[in-house]
Design an enzyme around this catalytic site. Structure first.
Site, mmCIF file in Angstrom:
data_model
loop_
_atom_site.group_PDB
_atom_site.id
_atom_site.type_symbol
_atom_site.label_atom_id
_atom_site.label_comp_id
_atom_site.label_asym_id
_atom_site.label_seq_id
_atom_site.Cartn_x
_atom_site.Cartn_y
_atom_site.Cartn_z
ATOM 1 N N SER A 184 0.802 -1.227 0.000
ATOM 2 C CA SER A 184 0.000 0.000 0.000
ATOM 3 C C SER A 184 0.834 1.276 0.000
ATOM 4 C CB SER A 184 -0.936 0.024 1.221
ATOM 5 O OG SER A 184 -0.229 0.341 2.389
ATOM 6 N N LYS A 234 1.577 4.617 6.997
ATOM 7 C CA LYS A 234 0.804 5.423 6.043
ATOM 8 C C LYS A 234 1.439 6.816 5.970
ATOM 9 C CE LYS A 234 -2.284 2.162 5.527
ATOM 10 N NZ LYS A 234 -2.355 1.387 4.279
#
Length: 203
Positions: A70, A106
């Site tokens: 991701s 993230k």
């Protein structure tokens, strides 16, 4: 470390390369260089930098191995990164945080009180201004998995985070993840120490 729903994208954990992996990486680096003296010098420098980073991680800075896709291409599966502990974070920072007994990575998109909006093409707006995201690869944008009402205001003492591969990332766009409280952030990712050829600061 990356996504939570897929078992193949498990949370990051501090797993250092084995001695065999380090020796193999050094050997591969050496084989790519043409001059024997340069080989030896580079090997010593890289090995010293790696050893120093490992020692710092043991005593000062947290160290994480990346799982999942991701955050590609910024962070790739198997990368080992060094983090700093900080009480303040800014838009664009790469962070590791705890979630459901896992550590995820993230990028911070917006901070407390900011308004976030995302159009159908995946372009992100913060407080009405288009967010410049030079770290995204071509085709990485996308609305992705999103079940929050947009525009969305980030609660106080929390951060809105997203992965760099928007179509596969599970992040603050989903209510089950939501915004990340400051106390759950365990560090800002600043340095990639493995693989050795990609050793350097993160952006």
């Amino acid at each position: 470390m990356s996504e939570m729903p897929s078992e193949s994208e498990r949370a990051a954990k501090t797993e250092l390369p084995t001695l065999r992996e380090v020796e193999a990486e050094l050997a591969r680096t050496e084989s790519q260089l043409h001059h024997h003296d340069r080989n030896r010098t580079l090997t010593i420098v890289l090995a010293t930098a790696f050893a120093a980073a490992v020692l710092l991680s043991l005593f000062v800075f947290p160290l994480f191995r990346i799982y999942g896709e991701s955050m590609a291409p910024t962070l790739e599966e198997g990368d080992i990164v060094l983090a700093t502990r900080s009480g303040s974070y800014s838009t664009g920072d790469l962070v590791a945080f705890s979630f459901n007994n896992k550590i995820l990575t993230k990028r911070i998109i917006a901070g407390p009180g900011d308004w976030v909006d995302i159009d159908d093409n995946g372009t992100v707006y913060v407080n009405g201004q288009e967010l410049q995201e030079p770290y995204l690869s071509d085709g990485a944008k996308g609305l992705g998995q999103c079940d929050i009402s947009l525009p969305y205001q980030v609660p106080e003492s929390k951060y809105f985070v997203m992965g760099d591969r928007r179509l596969v990332s599970v992040d603050s766009r989903l209510q089950q993840v939501g915004c990340i409280p400051t106390e759950q952030i365990v560090g800002k990712l600043v340095l990639r120490i493995w693989p050795l050829p990609t050793f350097g600061f993160l952006q």
